[in-house]
Design a protein around this motif. Structure first.
Motif, PDB file in Angstrom:
ATOM      1  N   GLY A 178      -2.331   2.086  -4.984  1.00  0.00           N
ATOM      2  CA  GLY A 178      -1.689   3.389  -5.034  1.00  0.00           C
ATOM      3  C   GLY A 178      -2.539   4.429  -5.736  1.00  0.00           C
ATOM      4  N   ASP A 179      -2.091   5.682  -5.659  1.00  0.00           N
ATOM      5  CA  ASP A 179      -2.823   6.786  -6.291  1.00  0.00           C
ATOM      6  C   ASP A 179      -2.071   7.332  -7.498  1.00  0.00           C
ATOM      7  N   ASP A 180      -0.921   6.732  -7.814  1.00  0.00           N
ATOM      8  CA  ASP A 180      -0.107   7.236  -8.923  1.00  0.00           C
ATOM      9  C   ASP A 180      -0.016   6.165 -10.008  1.00  0.00           C
TER      10      ASP A 180
ATOM     11  N   PHE B 107       4.098   5.558 -10.881  1.00  0.00           N
ATOM     12  CA  PHE B 107       4.977   5.148  -9.784  1.00  0.00           C
ATOM     13  C   PHE B 107       4.428   3.937  -9.029  1.00  0.00           C
ATOM     14  N   ASP B 108       3.115   3.831  -8.896  1.00  0.00           N
ATOM     15  CA  ASP B 108       2.522   2.718  -8.150  1.00  0.00           C
ATOM     16  C   ASP B 108       2.017   1.628  -9.100  1.00  0.00           C
ATOM     17  N   VAL B 109       1.092   1.996  -9.973  1.00  0.00           N
ATOM     18  CA  VAL B 109       0.372   1.016 -10.788  1.00  0.00           C
ATOM     19  C   VAL B 109       1.272   0.435 -11.888  1.00  0.00           C
TER      20      VAL B 109
ATOM     21  N   LEU C  97       0.826  -1.205   0.000  1.00  0.00           N
ATOM     22  CA  LEU C  97       0.000   0.000   0.000  1.00  0.00           C
ATOM     23  C   LEU C  97       0.858   1.250   0.000  1.00  0.00           C
ATOM     24  N   ASP C  98       0.552   2.134  -0.943  1.00  0.00           N
ATOM     25  CA  ASP C  98       1.143   3.463  -0.921  1.00  0.00           C
ATOM     26  C   ASP C  98       0.487   4.237   0.216  1.00  0.00           C
ATOM     27  N   LEU C  99       1.145   5.278   0.667  1.00  0.00           N
ATOM     28  CA  LEU C  99       0.652   6.031   1.826  1.00  0.00           C
ATOM     29  C   LEU C  99      -0.014   7.342   1.408  1.00  0.00           C
ATOM     30  N   ASP C 100       0.781   8.202   0.742  1.00  0.00           N
ATOM     31  CA  ASP C 100       0.296   9.532   0.397  1.00  0.00           C
ATOM     32  C   ASP C 100      -0.698   9.428  -0.762  1.00  0.00           C
ATOM     33  N   GLY C 101      -1.894   9.980  -0.565  1.00  0.00           N
ATOM     34  CA  GLY C 101      -2.928   9.888  -1.597  1.00  0.00           C
ATOM     35  C   GLY C 101      -3.777   8.640  -1.481  1.00  0.00           C
ATOM     36  N   VAL C 102      -3.386   7.739  -0.584  1.00  0.00           N
ATOM     37  CA  VAL C 102      -4.158   6.515  -0.349  1.00  0.00           C
ATOM     38  C   VAL C 102      -4.741   6.520   1.067  1.00  0.00           C
TER      39      VAL C 102
HETATM   40 MG   LIG Z   1       0.962   8.349  -3.461  1.00  0.00          MG
END
Ligand SMILES: [Mg+2]
Length: 313
Positions: free
Chosen positions: A249-251, A254-256, A45-50
């Motif tokens: 993630g929300d990016d 960078f995430d997906v 899990l991403d943190l910022d935006g999630v």
């Molecule tokens: Mg993020």
């Protein structure tokens, strides 16, 4: 997916992860989302935006995180945060109602400290990081600013993370001189900006690019979206095959995109950096994608929706 669960370069020509052919026009239908996330056995899990945005918890994210933890599903927080140590991050999250022990976090900062311990162990390092962030480098040979100014000072590496106090002209100049003398440039990440309570805020990426330009070098990046960062987190998680792991993630890039390139499944949540317009553009390979189309396994309104899809209502 890698049937044998390995994720190193020796796996020959892994088949691409299953992706739907078209970008969704909205969040994935809950029934379809359940099918696509069937069999997930571990979560990154991403943190910022999630879970948090501008220093505040996002909606039902704290409760959703608590539910995920109670379920016993293995997880790790994977974040490009380089401003504070995992210990401090854990304390701050607890203040927002999100209880994550430091050892369940893999940050760009902690991954960089592990990297320099492996690659530059016993050699001098010039580190630009906040005083709290330096705690992750305990036991490593860190060159002070005063030592950097001494004649003949050397460093094997210059390491750059986010730090409003340390990213000064004077320190950038010291870093530049070490790089001119052959030190390797290590970047915790290349993030351009992030959202704080004060609005869009400059991140360490601009300083990394500035040093690359001035010293005519290229940084080794340790955090997202590098493959190595995910491999480090996956090693820690210990779950295989990779198709059984979900990245949230929300990016898109960078995430997906980076997680799916490794063979993980990925959920984009719409509570942070990227919205449905970005989903459509990335599916065509346009920014935030860079040429190669990115289509998330599922698109969900929020972390709470992802957890509900995984664990049931
Ligand atoms: Mg993020």
């Amino acid at each position: 997916m890698h049937a044998d669960g390995r994720y190193d370069a020796r796996v020959s020509s892994p088949p691409p992860p299953p992706t739907p052919p078209e970008a969704p026009a909205g969040p994935t239908d809950p029934v379809v989302a359940r099918e696509r996330l069937a069999g997930i056995r571990g979560v990154l899990l991403d943190l910022d935006g999630v879970m948090v945005l501008r220093g505040e918890p996002i909606g039902e994210a704290p409760a959703a995180m608590g539910r995920l933890q109670s379920s016993g599903l293995p997880y790790r927080i994977v974040t490009n945060t380089s401003l504070v140590s995992r210990e401090t991050l854990s304390t701050r999250l607890a203040g927002l109602g999100i209880r994550v022990p430091p050892h369940d976090i893999v940050s760009a900062l902690s991954a960089t400290a592990a990297y320099t311990r492996e690659v530059f162990g016993g050699q001098p390092i010039y580190l630009l990081s906040s005083p709290d962030g330096r705690r992750e480098f305990a036991g490593q040979w860190l060159v002070s600013h005063a030592e950097a100014d001494a004649p003949g000072a050397i460093a094997a590496a210059v390491v750059v993370g986010d730090s409003p106090e340390e990213l000064t002209y004077g320190n950038m100049n010291r870093a530049f001189r070490f790089l001119r003398d052959g030190a390797q440039l290590v970047a915790m990440h290349r993030n351009a900006w992030w959202l704080t309570a004060a609005g869009p805020t400059l991140d360490a990426g601009a300083y990394v690019v500035g040093l690359e330009y001035a010293a005519g070098t290229e940084a080794t990046v340790v955090g997202k979206p590098t493959r190595e960062f995910f491999v480090r987190a996956l090693d820690d998680l210990g779950i295989g095959p990779l198709g059984d792991v979900l990245m949230v993630g929300d990016d898109l890039r960078f995430d997906v995109g980076s997680a799916m390139a490794l063979g993980l499944r990925a959920a984009l949540v719409l509570t942070g950096r990227h919205g449905l317009d970005d989903v459509a553009a990335a599916a065509r390979g346009e920014p935030p994608a860079v040429g190669v189309p990115i289509v998330p396994t599922v698109v969900a309104p929020s972390l709470a929706d992802v957890v509900e899809t995984l664990l049931g209502a």
